[in-house]
Design a protein around this motif. Structure first.
Motif, mmCIF file in Angstrom:
data_model
loop_
_atom_site.group_PDB
_atom_site.id
_atom_site.type_symbol
_atom_site.label_atom_id
_atom_site.label_comp_id
_atom_site.label_asym_id
_atom_site.label_seq_id
_atom_site.Cartn_x
_atom_site.Cartn_y
_atom_site.Cartn_z
ATOM 1 N N PHE A 181 -4.525 19.078 -4.996
ATOM 2 C CA PHE A 181 -5.511 19.109 -5.836
ATOM 3 C C PHE A 181 -6.580 17.959 -5.901
ATOM 4 O O PHE A 181 -7.020 17.262 -6.552
ATOM 5 N N VAL A 182 -6.953 17.654 -4.556
ATOM 6 C CA VAL A 182 -7.660 16.280 -4.273
ATOM 7 C C VAL A 182 -9.037 16.464 -4.833
ATOM 8 O O VAL A 182 -9.673 17.671 -4.903
ATOM 9 N N GLY A 183 -9.797 15.526 -5.463
ATOM 10 C CA GLY A 183 -11.067 15.699 -6.222
ATOM 11 C C GLY A 183 -10.970 16.180 -7.581
ATOM 12 O O GLY A 183 -11.836 16.241 -8.192
ATOM 13 N N THR A 184 -9.865 16.615 -8.145
ATOM 14 C CA THR A 184 -9.840 16.981 -9.483
ATOM 15 C C THR A 184 -9.077 16.346 -10.354
ATOM 16 O O THR A 184 -8.266 15.010 -9.757
ATOM 17 N N PRO A 185 -9.131 16.053 -11.667
ATOM 18 C CA PRO A 185 -8.232 15.452 -12.604
ATOM 19 C C PRO A 185 -6.829 15.757 -12.322
ATOM 20 O O PRO A 185 -6.076 14.718 -12.851
ATOM 21 N N PHE A 186 -6.499 16.492 -11.752
ATOM 22 C CA PHE A 186 -4.773 16.790 -11.648
ATOM 23 C C PHE A 186 -4.488 16.387 -10.172
ATOM 24 O O PHE A 186 -3.175 17.096 -9.927
ATOM 25 N N GLU A 187 -5.092 15.665 -9.464
ATOM 26 C CA GLU A 187 -4.754 15.640 -7.887
ATOM 27 C C GLU A 187 -3.543 14.570 -8.325
ATOM 28 O O GLU A 187 -3.101 13.765 -8.851
ATOM 29 N N MET A 188 -2.494 15.040 -7.024
ATOM 30 C CA MET A 188 -1.285 14.576 -6.771
ATOM 31 C C MET A 188 -1.101 13.780 -5.767
ATOM 32 O O MET A 188 -1.297 14.344 -4.589
ATOM 33 N N ASN A 189 -0.423 12.427 -5.523
ATOM 34 C CA ASN A 189 -0.030 12.081 -4.388
ATOM 35 C C ASN A 189 1.410 12.190 -4.174
ATOM 36 O O ASN A 189 2.143 12.867 -4.900
ATOM 37 N N ARG A 190 1.913 11.632 -3.198
ATOM 38 C CA ARG A 190 3.585 11.891 -2.820
ATOM 39 C C ARG A 190 4.504 11.323 -4.058
ATOM 40 O O ARG A 190 5.366 12.077 -4.445
ATOM 41 N N ASN B 56 0.916 -1.227 -0.194
ATOM 42 C CA ASN B 56 0.064 0.070 0.140
ATOM 43 C C ASN B 56 0.927 1.420 0.097
ATOM 44 O O ASN B 56 0.394 2.301 -0.537
ATOM 45 N N GLU B 57 2.226 1.176 0.391
ATOM 46 C CA GLU B 57 2.920 2.407 0.383
ATOM 47 C C GLU B 57 3.278 2.781 -1.026
ATOM 48 O O GLU B 57 3.626 4.106 -1.317
ATOM 49 N N PHE B 58 2.851 2.013 -2.042
ATOM 50 C CA PHE B 58 3.223 2.668 -3.269
ATOM 51 C C PHE B 58 1.874 3.122 -3.963
ATOM 52 O O PHE B 58 1.830 3.607 -5.097
ATOM 53 N N ILE C 201 4.497 13.975 -6.766
ATOM 54 C CA ILE C 201 5.040 15.177 -6.467
ATOM 55 C C ILE C 201 6.738 14.902 -6.735
ATOM 56 O O ILE C 201 7.452 15.739 -7.185
ATOM 57 N N ILE C 202 6.932 13.724 -6.234
ATOM 58 C CA ILE C 202 8.364 13.518 -6.338
ATOM 59 C C ILE C 202 9.060 13.410 -7.982
ATOM 60 O O ILE C 202 9.780 13.807 -8.252
ATOM 61 N N ARG C 203 7.843 12.813 -8.631
ATOM 62 C CA ARG C 203 8.342 12.948 -10.231
ATOM 63 C C ARG C 203 8.398 14.190 -10.588
ATOM 64 O O ARG C 203 9.660 14.511 -11.427
ATOM 65 N N VAL C 204 7.523 15.108 -10.126
ATOM 66 C CA VAL C 204 7.636 16.537 -10.635
ATOM 67 C C VAL C 204 8.955 17.249 -10.350
ATOM 68 O O VAL C 204 9.780 17.742 -10.827
ATOM 69 N N ILE C 205 9.390 16.910 -9.015
ATOM 70 C CA ILE C 205 10.625 17.396 -8.563
ATOM 71 C C ILE C 205 11.872 16.906 -9.196
ATOM 72 O O ILE C 205 12.714 17.802 -9.557
ATOM 73 N N VAL C 206 11.898 15.694 -9.510
ATOM 74 C CA VAL C 206 12.960 15.280 -10.426
ATOM 75 C C VAL C 206 13.140 15.902 -11.522
ATOM 76 O O VAL C 206 13.861 16.230 -11.996
ATOM 77 N N VAL C 207 11.864 16.058 -12.444
ATOM 78 C CA VAL C 207 11.899 16.748 -13.738
ATOM 79 C C VAL C 207 12.484 18.112 -13.667
ATOM 80 O O VAL C 207 13.467 18.496 -14.452
ATOM 81 N N VAL C 208 12.038 18.866 -12.657
ATOM 82 C CA VAL C 208 12.292 20.287 -12.473
ATOM 83 C C VAL C 208 13.905 20.232 -12.241
ATOM 84 O O VAL C 208 14.560 21.007 -12.648
#
Length: 266
Positions: free
Chosen positions: A30-39, A21-23, A42-49
């Protein structure tokens, strides 16, 4: 799950190991929207940036006599260029596909290495999204390269290898189809994904056990925590090696597939 052990106050304790379940963490933005993000997202976005920022800073004002940071960036870029792209594909095709191979190499390293970064502690490639996207990109590029280099012959020669007796094509063609057009993207995906999942679960197991023995059980049993802490430290170093190795293997296999697609026998 371990059997209950007595804690220092005699109340007993129970060790609960890591869970799959950790995965699948809960959404935090952005909970409840098509753009909601989990941890993990967010890590993936940080890596790309972070990757874009590092290479932008390292290449925006390149000098003939490079400084330390520019030298480090140039050395990093030389790995997929010299030991993979140029070495396997030659100068012309290697240069042509170098942007793709370089992007795959550093994106996989960046996503993998977050598994041992404090406060992140999970690889961006430990959920199937990134591995399967990269595998599909590799697969589509392989097909594109083959069809462009050998129009009208690529699929024919891949499925019906020359020199094989016609009667054996009943056996050979299904095997070639599965190995070339099915197993390649599947194995690329699973090799990367499963290494990151297993690595994360083992690290969590070692450090949860350390916390359990030190802070819940205590007493003489805390000595077991010294052992699990040592194993956790050694395995952290091993995970760094795995993170880099998996990036290298993924990029290398992509280049090998491109080499096969561009080979003259097709």
């Amino acid at each position: 799950m371990f059997a209950p052990l007595a804690t220092e106050d005699g109340s007993g304790g129970e060790f609960v190991g890591p869970s799959i379940n950790e995965f699948f963490p809960d959404a935090v933005l952005f909970v409840g929207t098509p753009f909601e993000m989990n941890r993990i997202m967010i890590i993936r976005v940080i890596v790309v940036v972070a990757l874009v920022l590092v290479f932008w800073l390292g290449t925006r004002r390149m000098k003939i006599v490079p400084g330390r940071f520019q030298s480090l960036v140039e050395w990093g870029l030389s790995i997929p260029r010299d030991s993979i792209a140029i070495d396997l594909l030659g100068k012309k095709d290697g240069t042509r596909f170098l942007p793709l191979l370089t992007t795959i190499f550093f994106l996989v390293i960046g996503m993998n290495i977050t598994g041992i970064v404090p406060l992140m502690n999970i690889a961006g490639t430990s959920v199937i999204g990134i591995p399967i996207i990269l595998a599909v990109i590799s697969y589509v590029t392989f097909i594109y390269a083959g069809v462009k280099k050998h129009p009208g012959k690529f699929f024919k020669n891949a499925l019906f290898p020359p020199g094989v007796p016609w009667a054996l094509y009943i056996i050979v063609t299904p095997i070639e189809f599965i190995s070339t057009f099915v197993l390649r993207p599947v194995t690329l995906t699973l090799r990367l994904l499963m290494n990151m999942i297993v690595g994360h679960l083992l690290l969590v197991l070692f450090f949860l056990a350390t916390q359990f023995f030190f802070f819940q059980v205590g007493g003489p049993a805390a000595l077991f925590g010294v052992g699990t802490l040592a194993f956790g430290f050694v395995f952290t170093l091993f995970e760094i090696l795995v993170a880099v190795l998996q990036a290298y293997v993924f990029t290398l296999l992509t280049a090998v597939y491109l080499q096969l697609a561009l080979a003259d026998e097709h």
